[in-house]
Scaffold this motif. Structure first.
Motif, PDB file in Angstrom:
ATOM      1  N   UNK A   1      40.684  39.387  63.465  1.00 37.52           N
ATOM      2  CA  UNK A   1      40.030  38.606  64.505  1.00 37.52           C
ATOM      3  C   UNK A   1      38.728  38.021  63.957  1.00 37.52           C
ATOM      4  N   UNK A   2      38.220  36.943  64.575  1.00 40.51           N
ATOM      5  CA  UNK A   2      36.932  36.393  64.142  1.00 40.51           C
ATOM      6  C   UNK A   2      35.815  37.445  64.185  1.00 40.51           C
ATOM      7  N   UNK A   3      35.836  38.331  65.188  1.00 46.61           N
ATOM      8  CA  UNK A   3      34.827  39.385  65.292  1.00 46.61           C
ATOM      9  C   UNK A   3      34.899  40.325  64.087  1.00 46.61           C
ATOM     10  N   UNK A   4      36.112  40.711  63.705  1.00 51.45           N
ATOM     11  CA  UNK A   4      36.269  41.621  62.569  1.00 51.45           C
ATOM     12  C   UNK A   4      35.867  40.941  61.265  1.00 51.45           C
ATOM     13  N   UNK A   5      36.205  39.689  61.106  1.00 52.78           N
ATOM     14  CA  UNK A   5      35.815  38.960  59.897  1.00 52.78           C
ATOM     15  C   UNK A   5      34.292  38.896  59.793  1.00 52.78           C
ATOM     16  N   UNK A   6      33.618  38.527  60.891  1.00 55.05           N
ATOM     17  CA  UNK A   6      32.152  38.446  60.873  1.00 55.05           C
ATOM     18  C   UNK A   6      31.528  39.802  60.581  1.00 55.05           C
TER      19      UNK A   6
ATOM     20  N   UNK B   1      50.771  33.328  71.690  1.00 51.36           N
ATOM     21  CA  UNK B   1      49.583  33.499  70.853  1.00 51.36           C
ATOM     22  C   UNK B   1      48.399  34.025  71.663  1.00 51.36           C
ATOM     23  N   UNK B   2      47.761  35.122  71.199  1.00 49.82           N
ATOM     24  CA  UNK B   2      46.644  35.721  71.927  1.00 49.82           C
ATOM     25  C   UNK B   2      45.327  34.960  71.809  1.00 49.82           C
ATOM     26  N   UNK B   3      45.252  33.965  70.939  1.00 51.72           N
ATOM     27  CA  UNK B   3      44.010  33.234  70.738  1.00 51.72           C
ATOM     28  C   UNK B   3      43.024  34.051  69.915  1.00 51.72           C
ATOM     29  N   UNK B   4      41.918  33.424  69.544  1.00 46.51           N
ATOM     30  CA  UNK B   4      40.924  34.050  68.680  1.00 46.51           C
ATOM     31  C   UNK B   4      40.243  35.266  69.253  1.00 46.51           C
ATOM     32  N   UNK B   5      40.126  35.323  70.591  1.00 47.82           N
ATOM     33  CA  UNK B   5      39.470  36.493  71.194  1.00 47.82           C
ATOM     34  C   UNK B   5      40.476  37.561  71.625  1.00 47.82           C
ATOM     35  N   UNK B   6      41.777  37.317  71.388  1.00 44.53           N
ATOM     36  CA  UNK B   6      42.807  38.310  71.624  1.00 44.53           C
ATOM     37  C   UNK B   6      43.210  38.527  73.069  1.00 44.53           C
TER      38      UNK B   6
ATOM     39  N   UNK C   1      38.684  42.811  69.662  1.00 46.19           N
ATOM     40  CA  UNK C   1      39.945  42.735  68.933  1.00 46.19           C
ATOM     41  C   UNK C   1      39.692  42.884  67.441  1.00 46.19           C
ATOM     42  N   UNK C   2      40.533  43.664  66.774  1.00 47.24           N
ATOM     43  CA  UNK C   2      40.418  43.843  65.331  1.00 47.24           C
ATOM     44  C   UNK C   2      41.477  43.044  64.578  1.00 47.24           C
ATOM     45  N   UNK C   3      42.719  43.116  65.059  1.00 52.33           N
ATOM     46  CA  UNK C   3      43.834  42.439  64.402  1.00 52.33           C
ATOM     47  C   UNK C   3      44.669  41.734  65.462  1.00 52.33           C
ATOM     48  N   UNK C   4      45.021  40.502  65.163  1.00 51.42           N
ATOM     49  CA  UNK C   4      45.899  39.709  66.018  1.00 51.42           C
ATOM     50  C   UNK C   4      47.125  39.399  65.171  1.00 51.42           C
TER      51      UNK C   4
END
Length: 132
Positions: A4-9, A36-41, A101-104
């Protein structure tokens, strides 16, 4: 599999700066999604009235092939029996503490869940990792 973008950051901050901005997760949940769950899951999460996110635990990383390290679910994950049918196409792994979210991830095969049936992921079915 996509982080997820949060996990990458968080990962970038942890490994490339002195910032240790987020605590390590200690509990995880799995959500099912019908598209698709989208970037925020959160997009397209199953809306069945009996549905609820389920706890998930993971094995130690499989380092048999160091170029393709993986973790997988270490126990059966069972969702409540469906009160209406749905088809799950994606899963999201959540950090329970932060509700982040960690993984999508797209499922390899869609899971059709008819009324009265349970969506399940067998031990080792959910694999998370990457190629170096």
């Amino acid at each position: 599999m996509a982080m997820s973008p949060d996990l990458i950051a968080s990962s970038l901050a942890y490994y490339f700066t002195a910032d240790a901005s987020v605590p390590r997760p200690s509990a995880w949940q799995l959500s099912l999604h019908t598209a698709t769950p989208g970037g925020n899951g959160t997009a397209n999460e199953v809306t069945d009235s009996a549905y609820a996110r389920q706890s998930v635990t993971f094995s130690d990383p499989d380092l048999a092939n160091p170029l393709f390290p993986l973790v997988s679910n270490s126990a059966l994950v069972s969702f409540p029996a469906a009160s209406s049918s749905y088809t799950a196409t994606h899963v999201v792994v959540w950090d329970v503490t932060r509700s982040a979210p960690l993984v999508i991830q797209r499922l390899i095969a869609d899971k059709a869940v008819p009324i009265g049936s349970q969506a399940q992921l067998a031990i080792g079915e959910l694999k998370i990792g990457g190629v170096i």
